[in-house]
Scaffold this motif. Structure first.
Motif, PDB file in Angstrom:
ATOM      1  N   MET A 379       0.822  -1.203   0.000  1.00  0.00           N
ATOM      2  CA  MET A 379       0.000   0.000   0.000  1.00  0.00           C
ATOM      3  C   MET A 379       0.859   1.258   0.000  1.00  0.00           C
ATOM      4  N   GLU A 380       1.960   1.236   0.744  1.00  0.00           N
ATOM      5  CA  GLU A 380       2.842   2.398   0.765  1.00  0.00           C
ATOM      6  C   GLU A 380       3.470   2.623  -0.610  1.00  0.00           C
ATOM      7  N   ARG A 381       3.891   1.554  -1.263  1.00  0.00           N
ATOM      8  CA  ARG A 381       4.485   1.671  -2.598  1.00  0.00           C
ATOM      9  C   ARG A 381       3.462   2.175  -3.611  1.00  0.00           C
ATOM     10  N   LEU A 382       2.227   1.662  -3.503  1.00  0.00           N
ATOM     11  CA  LEU A 382       1.176   2.091  -4.425  1.00  0.00           C
ATOM     12  C   LEU A 382       0.872   3.574  -4.252  1.00  0.00           C
ATOM     13  N   LEU A 383       0.693   4.005  -3.013  1.00  0.00           N
ATOM     14  CA  LEU A 383       0.372   5.409  -2.759  1.00  0.00           C
ATOM     15  C   LEU A 383       1.523   6.333  -3.137  1.00  0.00           C
ATOM     16  N   GLN A 384       2.751   5.870  -2.952  1.00  0.00           N
ATOM     17  CA  GLN A 384       3.894   6.678  -3.350  1.00  0.00           C
ATOM     18  C   GLN A 384       3.900   6.890  -4.860  1.00  0.00           C
ATOM     19  N   ASN A 385       3.622   5.844  -5.613  1.00  0.00           N
ATOM     20  CA  ASN A 385       3.545   5.970  -7.072  1.00  0.00           C
ATOM     21  C   ASN A 385       2.383   6.867  -7.487  1.00  0.00           C
ATOM     22  N   ARG A 386       1.258   6.763  -6.763  1.00  0.00           N
ATOM     23  CA  ARG A 386       0.115   7.636  -7.067  1.00  0.00           C
ATOM     24  C   ARG A 386       0.469   9.087  -6.774  1.00  0.00           C
ATOM     25  N   ALA A 387       1.187   9.340  -5.682  1.00  0.00           N
ATOM     26  CA  ALA A 387       1.593  10.705  -5.337  1.00  0.00           C
ATOM     27  C   ALA A 387       2.540  11.275  -6.382  1.00  0.00           C
ATOM     28  N   GLU A 388       3.335  10.416  -7.007  1.00  0.00           N
ATOM     29  CA  GLU A 388       4.284  10.852  -8.040  1.00  0.00           C
ATOM     30  C   GLU A 388       3.644  10.873  -9.429  1.00  0.00           C
ATOM     31  N   ARG A 389       2.325  10.660  -9.482  1.00  0.00           N
ATOM     32  CA  ARG A 389       1.547  10.695 -10.718  1.00  0.00           C
ATOM     33  C   ARG A 389       1.975   9.627 -11.722  1.00  0.00           C
ATOM     34  N   LYS A 390       2.445   8.497 -11.224  1.00  0.00           N
ATOM     35  CA  LYS A 390       2.811   7.387 -12.105  1.00  0.00           C
ATOM     36  C   LYS A 390       1.613   6.504 -12.423  1.00  0.00           C
ATOM     37  N   CYS A 391       0.493   6.754 -11.753  1.00  0.00           N
ATOM     38  CA  CYS A 391      -0.791   6.138 -12.086  1.00  0.00           C
ATOM     39  C   CYS A 391      -1.870   7.148 -11.774  1.00  0.00           C
ATOM     40  N   ILE A 392      -3.090   6.902 -12.257  1.00  0.00           N
ATOM     41  CA  ILE A 392      -4.169   7.893 -12.121  1.00  0.00           C
ATOM     42  C   ILE A 392      -5.351   7.344 -11.331  1.00  0.00           C
ATOM     43  N   LEU A 393      -5.123   6.368 -10.478  1.00  0.00           N
ATOM     44  CA  LEU A 393      -6.204   5.779  -9.691  1.00  0.00           C
ATOM     45  C   LEU A 393      -6.982   6.845  -8.925  1.00  0.00           C
ATOM     46  N   THR A 394      -8.314   6.697  -8.933  1.00  0.00           N
ATOM     47  CA  THR A 394      -9.175   7.551  -8.116  1.00  0.00           C
ATOM     48  C   THR A 394      -9.894   6.757  -7.031  1.00  0.00           C
ATOM     49  N   THR A 395      -9.969   5.435  -7.203  1.00  0.00           N
ATOM     50  CA  THR A 395     -10.588   4.563  -6.195  1.00  0.00           C
ATOM     51  C   THR A 395      -9.638   3.419  -5.858  1.00  0.00           C
ATOM     52  N   ILE A 396      -9.358   3.260  -4.561  1.00  0.00           N
ATOM     53  CA  ILE A 396      -8.520   2.168  -4.078  1.00  0.00           C
ATOM     54  C   ILE A 396      -9.240   1.495  -2.927  1.00  0.00           C
ATOM     55  N   LYS A 397      -9.661   0.240  -3.137  1.00  0.00           N
ATOM     56  CA  LYS A 397     -10.333  -0.540  -2.098  1.00  0.00           C
ATOM     57  C   LYS A 397      -9.575  -1.860  -1.948  1.00  0.00           C
ATOM     58  N   VAL A 398      -8.927  -2.035  -0.800  1.00  0.00           N
ATOM     59  CA  VAL A 398      -8.059  -3.197  -0.609  1.00  0.00           C
ATOM     60  C   VAL A 398      -8.389  -3.884   0.705  1.00  0.00           C
ATOM     61  N   ARG A 399      -8.549  -5.191   0.638  1.00  0.00           N
ATOM     62  CA  ARG A 399      -8.672  -6.034   1.837  1.00  0.00           C
ATOM     63  C   ARG A 399      -7.442  -6.937   1.856  1.00  0.00           C
ATOM     64  N   ILE A 400      -6.546  -6.678   2.795  1.00  0.00           N
ATOM     65  CA  ILE A 400      -5.303  -7.431   2.892  1.00  0.00           C
ATOM     66  C   ILE A 400      -5.531  -8.660   3.760  1.00  0.00           C
ATOM     67  N   TYR A 401      -5.536  -9.829   3.133  1.00  0.00           N
ATOM     68  CA  TYR A 401      -5.690 -11.063   3.894  1.00  0.00           C
ATOM     69  C   TYR A 401      -4.423 -11.348   4.694  1.00  0.00           C
ATOM     70  N   THR A 402      -4.611 -11.882   5.881  1.00  0.00           N
ATOM     71  CA  THR A 402      -3.494 -12.292   6.718  1.00  0.00           C
ATOM     72  C   THR A 402      -3.797 -13.630   7.356  1.00  0.00           C
ATOM     73  N   ALA A 403      -2.764 -14.447   7.511  1.00  0.00           N
ATOM     74  CA  ALA A 403      -2.941 -15.768   8.126  1.00  0.00           C
ATOM     75  C   ALA A 403      -2.794 -15.715   9.639  1.00  0.00           C
ATOM     76  N   GLN A 404      -2.630 -14.521  10.202  1.00  0.00           N
ATOM     77  CA  GLN A 404      -2.430 -14.365  11.646  1.00  0.00           C
ATOM     78  C   GLN A 404      -3.728 -13.991  12.340  1.00  0.00           C
ATOM     79  N   ASP A 405      -3.900 -14.529  13.547  1.00  0.00           N
ATOM     80  CA  ASP A 405      -5.076 -14.168  14.347  1.00  0.00           C
ATOM     81  C   ASP A 405      -5.021 -12.701  14.760  1.00  0.00           C
ATOM     82  N   ASP A 406      -3.824 -12.247  15.127  1.00  0.00           N
ATOM     83  CA  ASP A 406      -3.646 -10.881  15.617  1.00  0.00           C
ATOM     84  C   ASP A 406      -3.023 -10.029  14.516  1.00  0.00           C
ATOM     85  N   SER A 407      -3.795  -9.077  14.014  1.00  0.00           N
ATOM     86  CA  SER A 407      -3.302  -8.206  12.937  1.00  0.00           C
ATOM     87  C   SER A 407      -3.029  -6.798  13.450  1.00  0.00           C
TER      88      SER A 407
END
Length: 439
Positions: A379-407
């Motif tokens: 997510m940090e890499r994606l937003l950094q690229n968006r801030a640098e105008r390397k992509c033009i995304l206007t909607t970002i909806k992400v559910r990060i799956y994790t195998a851990q009980d405690d996130s």
């Protein structure tokens, strides 16, 4: 002595008709009927045609008393003001037994018969999720319903512009009978939008049916067509090119694991259609069709794809890998892809780099929805690229799956990333990101 209430009464009495109709527009049937009793002017407003152009009737399988009254009111007013009706939507909520289905069939017979006689304005009809292949639909009831609906469509064929029979789950012959009803008067139909997603029963190879091809050849002004991939063939694409290329704008295509999708469709056929229909955009929705060899047979480079949705529905296959699709197939649409949805169970492979590279290569990508096992740093890499105008995304909806009980740690990192890019998120993005334990 002057009545303090008189100015208020006077202002309501002189309310312009257009404003009064606007007030009535926001009232439900019960409140409208009460308001109509206030005075003659308000009673006249009740009969304004603009109030009755759109109606929804919901048949409840196990209704409460309130829902029963709501249904009866909707049905009564639809019949009473049926001559004004332009848009009708019929819903079935939890149909649970044969007597209910029989009552539905009888009620619809009366409603369709009434509207067929009094209405000359209906342009939109939606009856979704009939599921006519369910056992609660006895053969006689089913046949009678189809006959009544076909008769109604025949009467409305000259004016109807939109038909939605999504989820009908009907046989090939019955489905073609209903569609043919739209062209029975002139052997041509000029309806502009049809939704026949899940219209035919499961497992049918509709693409090989001469009857279906003959039926589709009667539509001459399609703008939007929503259907299943088991209908696609070179013959169908040629029919659309010959008869609807001047108007065709959108094909919404669903490919489900239980529908046949092994047919060979030529890229040349797609290219010819795209050339004759320059406004055409194609949206694909894949349900549990995830393997690269299956997708490669469908996602041909000649297709003008605007949107792709891939959903695995939480099912995991140890022999399946998503990487070839991200690196070999989807980049072919870098020039046109605007919307990408990925709902994956990819716990056996990391996709951060491949997904990010795909996003950056798609120069028109505006919408991204991802449910998958990803690292928070993605997510940090994606937003950094968006801030640098390397992509033009206007909607970002992400559910990060994790195998851990405690996130907790992942959530803390996401909060830090949000604060870092808050200026960008608040001003330019529709942004929603969470962690989701998958244990």
């Amino acid at each position: 002595m002057e009545d303090d209430n008189e100015p208020e009464q006077s202002s309501w009495a002189h309310l312009p008709d257009v404003c009064l109709r606007h007030v009535f527009h926001w009232l439900d049937d019960r409140d409208r009927s009460r308001a109509a009793l206030v005075c003659k002017k308000w009673s006249c407003a009740m009969y304004s045609g603009s109030l009755w152009r759109c109606r929804t009737i919901t048949f409840y399988g196990q209704p409460s008393r309130a829902r029963t009254l709501e249904f009866q009111s909707a049905l009564w007013y639809t019949k009473k003001f049926g001559n004004y009706l332009k848009h009708l939507e019929v819903k079935l909520s939890n149909p649970y037994n044969t007597p209910f289905i029989k009552k539905f069939q009888v009620t619809m017979k009366g409603l369709l018969s009434h509207l067929g006689k009094c209405n000359s304005h209906l342009v939109s009809l939606s009856i979704k999720y009939l599921e006519l292949d369910c056992l609660i639909w006895k053969n006689v009831v089913r046949a009678q319903f189809i006959k009544n609906l076909a008769t109604f469509l025949k009467r409305m064929s000259k004016q109807l512009d939109y038909l939605n029979l999504k989820g009908a789950r009907i046989t090939l012959e019955e489905g073609c009978e209903l569609l043919n009803s739209l062209s029975s008067l002139t052997n041509r139909s000029f309806i502009s939008e049809i939704n026949i997603e899940d219209f035919f029963s499961l497992h049918l190879s509709v693409y090989s049916s001469a009857l279906f091809h003959q039926t589709m050849s009667k539509f001459h002004s399609l703008t939007i067509l929503t259907f299943n991939y088991n209908c696609i063939s070179d013959e169908l694409l040629d029919i659309l090119r010959q008869h609807s290329s001047h108007s065709l704008c959108t094909l919404n295509i669903k490919c489900h694991i239980h529908d046949p999708h092994g047919q060979v469709v030529s890229g040349i056929s797609w290219a010819k259609l795209a050339k004759r229909a320059p406004k055409l955009n194609v949206n694909f929705f894949f349900e549990r069709v995830m393997k690269h060899d299956h997708l490669a047979r469908i996602l041909l480079v000649e297709i003008p794809v605007r949107s792709i949705s891939l959903r695995s529905c939480y099912f995991s296959d140890p022999d399946w890998t998503m990487r070839p699709t991200l690196t070999n197939l989807l980049p072919a649409y870098w020039h046109g892809l605007q919307k990408l949805t990925l709902e994956l169970n990819n716990d056996h492979e990391l996709l951060d780099n491949e997904l990010l590279q795909l996003i950056l290569s798609c120069k028109r990508l505006l919408f991204l929805k991802v449910w998958a096992f990803l690292s928070v740093s993605f997510m940090e890499r994606l937003l950094q690229n968006r801030a640098e105008r390397k992509c033009i995304l206007t909607t970002i909806k992400v559910r990060i799956y994790t195998a851990q009980d405690d996130s907790t740690e992942e959530e803390r990192l996401l909060a830090d990333i949000y604060r870092k890019f808050k200026y960008l998120i608040d001003s330019e993005l529709n942004y929603f990101v969470i962690t989701y334990p998958m244990v």
